[in-house]
Every structure is written in C-alpha cells, then in structure tokens.
Design a protein around this motif. Structure first.
Motif, PDB file in Angstrom:
ATOM      1  N   LEU A  98      -6.814   3.669  -2.937  1.00 37.15           N
ATOM      2  CA  LEU A  98      -5.519   4.334  -2.858  1.00 37.15           C
ATOM      3  C   LEU A  98      -5.402   5.423  -3.913  1.00 37.15           C
ATOM      4  CD1 LEU A  98      -3.329   1.109  -2.515  1.00 37.15           C
ATOM      5  CD2 LEU A  98      -4.417   2.425  -0.706  1.00 37.15           C
ATOM      6  N   ASN A  99      -4.823   6.559  -3.518  1.00 33.18           N
ATOM      7  CA  ASN A  99      -4.601   7.692  -4.432  1.00 33.18           C
ATOM      8  C   ASN A  99      -5.881   8.077  -5.165  1.00 33.18           C
ATOM      9  OD1 ASN A  99      -1.979   7.352  -3.608  1.00 33.18           O
ATOM     10  ND2 ASN A  99      -1.327   6.332  -5.477  1.00 33.18           N
ATOM     11  N   SER A 100      -6.980   8.048  -4.441  1.00 34.88           N
ATOM     12  CA  SER A 100      -8.284   8.339  -5.038  1.00 34.88           C
ATOM     13  C   SER A 100      -8.858   9.611  -4.435  1.00 34.88           C
ATOM     14  CB  SER A 100      -9.241   7.170  -4.780  1.00 34.88           C
ATOM     15  OG  SER A 100     -10.567   7.524  -5.035  1.00 34.88           O
TER      16      SER A 100
ATOM     17  N   ILE B  67       0.833  -1.203   0.000  1.00 36.08           N
ATOM     18  CA  ILE B  67       0.000   0.000   0.000  1.00 36.08           C
ATOM     19  C   ILE B  67       0.869   1.255   0.000  1.00 36.08           C
ATOM     20  CG2 ILE B  67      -1.577   1.390   1.435  1.00 36.08           C
ATOM     21  CD1 ILE B  67      -2.941  -1.237   2.242  1.00 36.08           C
ATOM     22  N   GLU B  68       1.873   1.276   0.846  1.00 37.20           N
ATOM     23  CA  GLU B  68       2.785   2.434   0.903  1.00 37.20           C
ATOM     24  C   GLU B  68       3.536   2.597  -0.413  1.00 37.20           C
ATOM     25  OE1 GLU B  68       5.269   1.916   4.313  1.00 37.20           O
ATOM     26  OE2 GLU B  68       3.806   2.834   5.672  1.00 37.20           O
TER      27      GLU B  68
ATOM     28  N   GLN C  19       1.202   4.139  -2.947  1.00 39.67           N
ATOM     29  CA  GLN C  19       0.974   5.548  -2.623  1.00 39.67           C
ATOM     30  C   GLN C  19       2.180   6.412  -2.996  1.00 39.67           C
ATOM     31  OE1 GLN C  19      -0.156   4.991   1.489  1.00 39.67           O
ATOM     32  NE2 GLN C  19      -2.307   5.386   1.031  1.00 39.67           N
ATOM     33  N   GLU C  20       3.372   5.873  -2.757  1.00 35.12           N
ATOM     34  CA  GLU C  20       4.592   6.614  -3.093  1.00 35.12           C
ATOM     35  C   GLU C  20       4.755   6.760  -4.604  1.00 35.12           C
ATOM     36  OE1 GLU C  20       7.708   4.493  -1.146  1.00 35.12           O
ATOM     37  OE2 GLU C  20       7.101   5.142   0.870  1.00 35.12           O
TER      38      GLU C  20
ATOM     39  N   ASN D 162       2.361   7.113  -6.525  1.00 34.49           N
ATOM     40  CA  ASN D 162       1.305   8.047  -6.897  1.00 34.49           C
ATOM     41  C   ASN D 162       0.501   7.563  -8.113  1.00 34.49           C
ATOM     42  OD1 ASN D 162      -0.071  10.354  -6.190  1.00 34.49           O
ATOM     43  ND2 ASN D 162       1.001  11.618  -7.679  1.00 34.49           N
TER      44      ASN D 162
ATOM     45  N   ASP E 293      -2.730   6.705  -9.952  1.00 36.53           N
ATOM     46  CA  ASP E 293      -4.094   7.205  -9.812  1.00 36.53           C
ATOM     47  C   ASP E 293      -5.114   6.082  -9.674  1.00 36.53           C
ATOM     48  OD1 ASP E 293      -3.193   9.769 -10.025  1.00 36.53           O
ATOM     49  OD2 ASP E 293      -3.528   9.912 -12.172  1.00 36.53           O
TER      50      ASP E 293
ATOM     51  N   ILE F 150     -10.254   8.881  -1.149  1.00 33.41           N
ATOM     52  CA  ILE F 150      -9.149   8.520  -0.244  1.00 33.41           C
ATOM     53  C   ILE F 150      -9.558   8.129   1.181  1.00 33.41           C
ATOM     54  CG2 ILE F 150      -8.430  10.862   0.470  1.00 33.41           C
ATOM     55  CD1 ILE F 150      -5.879   8.533  -0.768  1.00 33.41           C
TER      56      ILE F 150
END
Length: 242
Positions: free
Chosen positions: A198-200, A154-155, A158-159, A161, A163, A203
């Motif tokens: 994620l990245n939504s 998950i991290e 997210q890193e 990025n 979409d 969020i």
C-alpha cells in the motif's frame, strides 16, 4: 501463532498448560521488528490469557501497554468469546491515526487476531447478520464481514497516505471442521496467505502469484525477505516463499 511469529511449532504436553516463556531464547518476528525500531501492537478480542497468547507476545518485544485484548477494550459489541472483529479493526484504526500523528518517522506494526470466522458456524455480529441476511450459510456471513473489514482497512490506510505499508492477510489454521457446509468434503483445504503493498512505489503493478508450497512456518521469513531486501529469508524452521 507461535509458528507465524517464531517459525517454530508449539505442542504443549498438557492441555491448557500455563507457559510463562515461549521460546525465550528464540528471536521471533516481533523481536526483529523491535530491533529495527518498530513499535509493535497486538489487538485481539479474546482474553490474552486464552491459549497463552499473552505469554507469546509479551515475551517477544510487545509492550504490555501495546497488548490490547478483551480486558482493555470498552465496547458493547461482543460475542460469547469476546469482541467482534469490527471492534478490533476500529481499535486498529485508532492506533494507526495516533501513530501517524505523533510518531511520523517511527515505523510500527499491528497484529490483529480476528475470531468471528471460526468454525463451525462463525460468530457474526448483529451488524454482520443484518448486512448479509440473504446468505444461508452462517459461517459465510462471518467470512464476508471480515473480508469487508480488511478492505475497509486498506482504503483507510490509503486515504491516510501512509508511506510504504504492507498488509499481510493469513489464517492461523484450517477450518478443522467438515460440518460448516462452506466447503465440499472432497476439497483440499489450504491456509490463506496474501500480501498487499500500500502507498508504495511498487503499488501492485501486477499481482504476483507464487505457487510454491509452504507452511505457516514460512510466513514470517517471507515478510522479512520483503522488509529487508532479501537480507533475511529464513527463520526458525521456515524459509521465504519468494
């Protein structure tokens, strides 16, 4: 896994029967994703021929080059069954990095079939055993490590990025063992099914807990309900839990 992908049960009449076409006429989750221009990947540590998993995916819109199993992975971290979960998540990160660098506008899906947390005692890697050496129950060590891998993924997403990514965590069956010491024999076991956005734009503004009872047959329709804005909310014998 057939229930999860096709929303239909599978009960072979003969143990270890070799099935070459699993629900050939049925449209499954991976088929719908492929029709929507998704590039589908499957990663698992065992041999794809085990329990006919290869037949399930290759007959339902997963290209052979995108089916990554024990025969294609080159790593020294393996158990008696195949490769440990930490290796599979490493492979998944490679696929994610390659896809976002080469196909920025093409959606893709990755199915990671983990194994280390299988009852009765799990198959913890040496790294996992060392990290959680203070834990007495062997299966608990494996569960802690796969949870670590999920949140690390998950991290990672997210890193990067990426979409509009959804990450689905689910179990494919119950423990099927009362000898694990991980659960009380009086407890009622339930399958795991969680969705992370994620990245939504949405969020995870707040956690939504759906208490409606469901089965493994309902996972794919629920995912499709989210992906299609409620245009598809049933498939096979399953219905969206939303």
């Amino acid at each position: 896994m057939t229930a999860l992908n096709c929303s239909l049960p599978l009960n072979p009449s003969i143990i270890n029967e070799k099935i070459h076409h699993i629900y050939a006429r049925q449209t499954c989750l991976t088929d719908i994703l492929e029709k929507s221009k998704y590039n589908n990947f499957v990663i698992q540590g065992t041999d794809g021929r085990f329990a006919n998993q290869e037949s399930l995916y290759l007959n339902h819109s997963v290209k052979k080059k995108n089916f990554i199993d024990k025969r294609k992975i080159k790593n020294n971290t393996f158990s008696s069954w195949g490769y440990h979960d930490e290796v599979l998540f490493k492979e998944a990160k490679k696929i994610i990095s390659n896809n976002i660098s080469s196909n920025k506008n093409e959606p893709f899906s990755i199915f990671i079939n983990t194994f280390d947390s299988h009852a009765p005692n799990g198959y913890s890697s040496p790294k996992c055993m060392k990290k959680y050496s203070f834990i007495k129950i062997e299966l608990e060590k494996a569960f802690r490590c796969v949870i670590d891998e999920i949140f690390d993924l998950i991290e990672f997403i997210q890193e990067k990025n990426i979409d509009e990514t959804i990450l689905v965590v689910h179990s494919d069956h119950l423990l099927m063992s009362k000898n694990s010491k991980l659960i009380n024999k009086k407890n009622i076991e339930k399958n795991t099914f969680e969705i992370f956005f994620l990245n939504s734009d949405e969020i995870n503004k707040k956690t939504k807990i759906i208490n409606q009872k469901g089965t493994l047959l309902d996972i794919a329709p629920t995912v499709l309900d989210i992906l299609t804005d409620s245009k598809i909310n049933k498939m096979g014998l399953g219905f969206s839990l939303i």
